[in-house]
Design a protein around this motif. Structure first.
Motif, PDB file in Angstrom:
ATOM      1  N   MET A   1      -1.651  -2.495 -10.396  1.00  0.00           N
ATOM      2  CA  MET A   1      -1.958  -1.488  -9.390  1.00  0.00           C
ATOM      3  C   MET A   1      -3.448  -1.515  -9.050  1.00  0.00           C
ATOM      4  SD  MET A   1      -0.901   2.551  -9.333  1.00  0.00           S
ATOM      5  CE  MET A   1       0.830   2.088  -9.250  1.00  0.00           C
ATOM      6  N   GLU A   2      -3.716  -1.392  -7.764  1.00  0.00           N
ATOM      7  CA  GLU A   2      -5.089  -1.344  -7.258  1.00  0.00           C
ATOM      8  C   GLU A   2      -5.409   0.080  -6.814  1.00  0.00           C
ATOM      9  OE1 GLU A   2      -6.616  -4.609  -4.676  1.00  0.00           O
ATOM     10  OE2 GLU A   2      -6.921  -2.984  -3.228  1.00  0.00           O
TER      11      GLU A   2
ATOM     12  N   ALA B   1      -0.643 -17.465 -21.959  1.00  0.00           N
ATOM     13  CA  ALA B   1      -1.583 -16.479 -22.502  1.00  0.00           C
ATOM     14  C   ALA B   1      -1.437 -15.192 -21.696  1.00  0.00           C
ATOM     15  CB  ALA B   1      -3.016 -16.999 -22.428  1.00  0.00           C
ATOM     16  N   PHE B   2      -0.874 -14.171 -22.305  1.00  0.00           N
ATOM     17  CA  PHE B   2      -0.745 -12.888 -21.636  1.00  0.00           C
ATOM     18  C   PHE B   2      -2.038 -12.105 -21.794  1.00  0.00           C
ATOM     19  CE2 PHE B   2       3.538 -14.235 -22.599  1.00  0.00           C
ATOM     20  CZ  PHE B   2       4.196 -13.981 -21.408  1.00  0.00           C
ATOM     21  N   GLY B   3      -2.346 -11.287 -20.791  1.00  0.00           N
ATOM     22  CA  GLY B   3      -3.608 -10.569 -20.842  1.00  0.00           C
ATOM     23  C   GLY B   3      -3.641  -9.351 -19.950  1.00  0.00           C
ATOM     24  N   ILE B   4      -4.820  -8.743 -19.903  1.00  0.00           N
ATOM     25  CA  ILE B   4      -5.065  -7.543 -19.103  1.00  0.00           C
ATOM     26  C   ILE B   4      -6.194  -7.841 -18.125  1.00  0.00           C
ATOM     27  CG2 ILE B   4      -5.758  -5.119 -19.137  1.00  0.00           C
ATOM     28  CD1 ILE B   4      -4.687  -4.977 -21.995  1.00  0.00           C
ATOM     29  N   PRO B   5      -5.931  -7.821 -16.825  1.00  0.00           N
ATOM     30  CA  PRO B   5      -7.004  -8.025 -15.843  1.00  0.00           C
ATOM     31  C   PRO B   5      -7.805  -6.748 -15.629  1.00  0.00           C
ATOM     32  CG  PRO B   5      -4.899  -7.773 -14.715  1.00  0.00           C
ATOM     33  CD  PRO B   5      -4.602  -7.719 -16.191  1.00  0.00           C
TER      34      PRO B   5
ATOM     35  N   ASN C   1       0.831  -1.199   0.000  1.00  0.00           N
ATOM     36  CA  ASN C   1       0.000   0.000   0.000  1.00  0.00           C
ATOM     37  C   ASN C   1       0.871   1.256   0.000  1.00  0.00           C
ATOM     38  OD1 ASN C   1      -2.381  -1.535   0.139  1.00  0.00           O
ATOM     39  ND2 ASN C   1      -2.159  -1.751   2.344  1.00  0.00           N
ATOM     40  N   ARG C   2       0.971   1.876  -1.150  1.00  0.00           N
ATOM     41  CA  ARG C   2       1.806   3.061  -1.287  1.00  0.00           C
ATOM     42  C   ARG C   2       1.124   4.320  -0.764  1.00  0.00           C
ATOM     43  NH1 ARG C   2       6.882   3.559  -1.690  1.00  0.00           N
ATOM     44  NH2 ARG C   2       6.756   5.262  -3.186  1.00  0.00           N
ATOM     45  N   SER C   3      -0.189   4.327  -0.731  1.00  0.00           N
ATOM     46  CA  SER C   3      -0.936   5.451  -0.163  1.00  0.00           C
ATOM     47  C   SER C   3      -2.301   4.924   0.242  1.00  0.00           C
ATOM     48  CB  SER C   3      -1.074   6.594  -1.174  1.00  0.00           C
ATOM     49  OG  SER C   3      -2.083   6.312  -2.124  1.00  0.00           O
ATOM     50  N   SER C   4      -3.137   5.801   0.765  1.00  0.00           N
ATOM     51  CA  SER C   4      -4.490   5.379   1.141  1.00  0.00           C
ATOM     52  C   SER C   4      -5.399   5.220  -0.075  1.00  0.00           C
ATOM     53  CB  SER C   4      -5.109   6.392   2.105  1.00  0.00           C
ATOM     54  OG  SER C   4      -5.179   7.680   1.491  1.00  0.00           O
ATOM     55  N   ARG C   5      -4.863   5.488  -1.284  1.00  0.00           N
ATOM     56  CA  ARG C   5      -5.678   5.408  -2.491  1.00  0.00           C
ATOM     57  C   ARG C   5      -5.142   4.431  -3.541  1.00  0.00           C
ATOM     58  NH1 ARG C   5      -9.437   9.623  -2.939  1.00  0.00           N
ATOM     59  NH2 ARG C   5     -10.235   8.388  -4.680  1.00  0.00           N
ATOM     60  N   HIS C   6      -3.909   3.949  -3.377  1.00  0.00           N
ATOM     61  CA  HIS C   6      -3.407   3.003  -4.373  1.00  0.00           C
ATOM     62  C   HIS C   6      -2.383   2.055  -3.766  1.00  0.00           C
ATOM     63  CE1 HIS C   6       0.051   5.719  -4.626  1.00  0.00           C
ATOM     64  NE2 HIS C   6       0.688   4.785  -5.315  1.00  0.00           N
ATOM     65  N   SER C   7      -2.316   0.867  -4.388  1.00  0.00           N
ATOM     66  CA  SER C   7      -1.412  -0.193  -3.928  1.00  0.00           C
ATOM     67  C   SER C   7      -0.830  -0.926  -5.128  1.00  0.00           C
ATOM     68  CB  SER C   7      -2.166  -1.219  -3.067  1.00  0.00           C
ATOM     69  OG  SER C   7      -2.872  -0.608  -2.027  1.00  0.00           O
ATOM     70  N   TYR C   8       0.412  -1.381  -4.972  1.00  0.00           N
ATOM     71  CA  TYR C   8       0.958  -2.340  -5.921  1.00  0.00           C
ATOM     72  C   TYR C   8       0.492  -3.731  -5.492  1.00  0.00           C
ATOM     73  CZ  TYR C   8       4.003   1.493  -7.329  1.00  0.00           C
ATOM     74  OH  TYR C   8       4.484   2.692  -7.758  1.00  0.00           O
ATOM     75  N   ARG C   9       0.206  -4.573  -6.468  1.00  0.00           N
ATOM     76  CA  ARG C   9      -0.425  -5.854  -6.147  1.00  0.00           C
ATOM     77  C   ARG C   9       0.157  -6.982  -6.994  1.00  0.00           C
ATOM     78  NH1 ARG C   9      -6.991  -7.045  -6.163  1.00  0.00           N
ATOM     79  NH2 ARG C   9      -6.917  -9.123  -7.057  1.00  0.00           N
ATOM     80  N   LEU C  10       0.393  -8.121  -6.350  1.00  0.00           N
ATOM     81  CA  LEU C  10       0.827  -9.344  -7.014  1.00  0.00           C
ATOM     82  C   LEU C  10      -0.122 -10.471  -6.619  1.00  0.00           C
ATOM     83  CD1 LEU C  10       4.673  -9.218  -6.262  1.00  0.00           C
ATOM     84  CD2 LEU C  10       3.581  -8.697  -8.451  1.00  0.00           C
ATOM     85  N   SER C  11      -0.382 -11.386  -7.546  1.00  0.00           N
ATOM     86  CA  SER C  11      -1.227 -12.532  -7.210  1.00  0.00           C
ATOM     87  C   SER C  11      -0.821 -13.739  -8.035  1.00  0.00           C
ATOM     88  CB  SER C  11      -2.713 -12.218  -7.442  1.00  0.00           C
ATOM     89  OG  SER C  11      -2.972 -12.017  -8.818  1.00  0.00           O
ATOM     90  N   ALA C  12      -1.131 -14.908  -7.505  1.00  0.00           N
ATOM     91  CA  ALA C  12      -0.930 -16.174  -8.210  1.00  0.00           C
ATOM     92  C   ALA C  12      -2.155 -17.039  -7.932  1.00  0.00           C
ATOM     93  CB  ALA C  12       0.336 -16.872  -7.739  1.00  0.00           C
TER      94      ALA C  12
ATOM     95  N   THR D   1      -5.981  -3.281 -12.152  1.00  0.00           N
ATOM     96  CA  THR D   1      -5.599  -3.633 -13.511  1.00  0.00           C
ATOM     97  C   THR D   1      -4.084  -3.729 -13.588  1.00  0.00           C
ATOM     98  OG1 THR D   1      -5.902  -3.125 -15.870  1.00  0.00           O
ATOM     99  CG2 THR D   1      -5.429  -1.271 -14.399  1.00  0.00           C
ATOM    100  N   GLY D   2      -3.592  -4.311 -14.655  1.00  0.00           N
ATOM    101  CA  GLY D   2      -2.151  -4.499 -14.816  1.00  0.00           C
ATOM    102  C   GLY D   2      -1.887  -5.445 -15.964  1.00  0.00           C
ATOM    103  N   ILE D   3      -1.085  -6.475 -15.722  1.00  0.00           N
ATOM    104  CA  ILE D   3      -0.808  -7.507 -16.717  1.00  0.00           C
ATOM    105  C   ILE D   3      -0.961  -8.873 -16.052  1.00  0.00           C
ATOM    106  CG2 ILE D   3       0.718  -6.091 -18.140  1.00  0.00           C
ATOM    107  CD1 ILE D   3       3.088  -7.444 -16.790  1.00  0.00           C
ATOM    108  N   SER D   4      -1.300  -9.867 -16.857  1.00  0.00           N
ATOM    109  CA  SER D   4      -1.431 -11.231 -16.344  1.00  0.00           C
ATOM    110  C   SER D   4      -0.790 -12.192 -17.334  1.00  0.00           C
ATOM    111  CB  SER D   4      -2.901 -11.598 -16.126  1.00  0.00           C
ATOM    112  OG  SER D   4      -3.609 -11.551 -17.357  1.00  0.00           O
ATOM    113  N   ALA D   5      -0.403 -13.342 -16.825  1.00  0.00           N
ATOM    114  CA  ALA D   5       0.148 -14.402 -17.665  1.00  0.00           C
ATOM    115  C   ALA D   5      -0.384 -15.726 -17.154  1.00  0.00           C
ATOM    116  CB  ALA D   5       1.670 -14.389 -17.636  1.00  0.00           C
ATOM    117  N   ALA D   6      -1.085 -16.459 -18.018  1.00  0.00           N
ATOM    118  CA  ALA D   6      -1.706 -17.723 -17.631  1.00  0.00           C
ATOM    119  C   ALA D   6      -1.043 -18.874 -18.383  1.00  0.00           C
ATOM    120  CB  ALA D   6      -3.205 -17.700 -17.932  1.00  0.00           C
ATOM    121  N   ASN D   7      -0.550 -19.852 -17.634  1.00  0.00           N
ATOM    122  CA  ASN D   7       0.057 -21.041 -18.215  1.00  0.00           C
ATOM    123  C   ASN D   7      -1.003 -22.135 -18.306  1.00  0.00           C
ATOM    124  OD1 ASN D   7       1.907 -23.784 -17.533  1.00  0.00           O
ATOM    125  ND2 ASN D   7       2.747 -22.353 -19.024  1.00  0.00           N
TER     126      ASN D   7
END
Length: 229
Positions: free
Chosen positions: A103-104, A152-156, A57-68, A125-131
């Motif tokens: 980024m959220e 398969a690369f994509g946009i969430p 959480n970089r601020s009260s309005r946005h965050s960097y996000r990773l998921s698997a 939103t950001g980028i995604s990669a699905a195996n």
């Protein structure tokens, strides 16, 4: 002078490292596929999906996000509204592992340090990669493995709502569509060039898949500088 500069850089690095709020937790819900096989309903979970999530959480309005997230994408023509798909009666399933980074953004300030309830809708939103495993439908309509895998690369595009329900725990509900740059997940476009005679469907429309479910994260870290008490 050089030693002083190095000391200041080290202190700044430590401050940045420990002055942020981190979140780590799980995602659990369902998945569904939208492509050339199966239903074209965008929110219709038919397989279980589970994974991990991390936020900085970089601020009260946005965050960097990773998921698997792991799931088994599935499509059945018998579930489609299109009569032609029902008559064709194809079905597929493929094990899929997705990683995503981006980024959220929250629509309201989400400040976890003021000691009062915090809740907000959010967009990710950001980028995604699905195996996924490669398949094709043979001349008899049998779903057949190519014994290879692809990415398969994509946009969430994720919309959700989250709130703090217990100290240091954040509960959220989200629905996230992934637009991919692939048309091969459902086997309608074989990856092997020698199998291109078996391709079918609308080659101008790429595949989508959707995750719908809950997130539960635990927050930790010191009060960052953007919070004013």
């Amino acid at each position: 002078m050089r030693q002083l500069t190095l000391l200041l850089i080290s202190m700044l690095s430590l401050q940045l490292m420990f002055s942020q709020i981190h979140e780590v937790g799980i995602f659990a819900g369902g998945s569904n596929f939208v492509g050339d096989v199966g239903s074209t309903t965008y929110i219709a979970p038919n397989q279980f999906a589970v994974g991990g999530i991390y936020k900085w959480n970089r601020s009260s309005r946005h965050s960097y996000r990773l998921s698997a997230i792991f799931t088994e994408l599935e499509g059945n023509d018998s579930d489609a509204d299109d009569l032609r798909r029902q008559q064709r009666d194809f079905s597929f399933n493929t094990r899929t592992f997705e990683v995503s980074a981006g980024m959220e953004f929250t629509f309201l300030d989400f400040n976890l340090h003021k000691g009062r309830p915090a809740a907000t809708p959010y967009l990710y939103t950001g980028i995604s990669a699905a195996n996924f495993d490669n398949y094709f439908f043979d001349a008899n309509g049998t779903f057949t493995s190519e014994r290879t895998k692809s990415w398969a690369f994509g946009i969430p595009i994720v919309l959700g709502f989250k709130f703090r329900f217990i100290e240091n725990f954040i509960l959220g509900f989200e629905v996230g569509a992934r637009y991919t740059f692939s048309d091969s997940i459902d086997g309608s476009v074989p990856k092997n060039d020698a199998l291109q005679e078996f391709r079918f469907g609308n080659v101008n429309n790429n595949d989508w898949y959707v995750f719908s479910g809950l997130t539960l994260t635990y927050t930790f870290g010191k009060n960052p500088c953007y919070c004013v008490n």
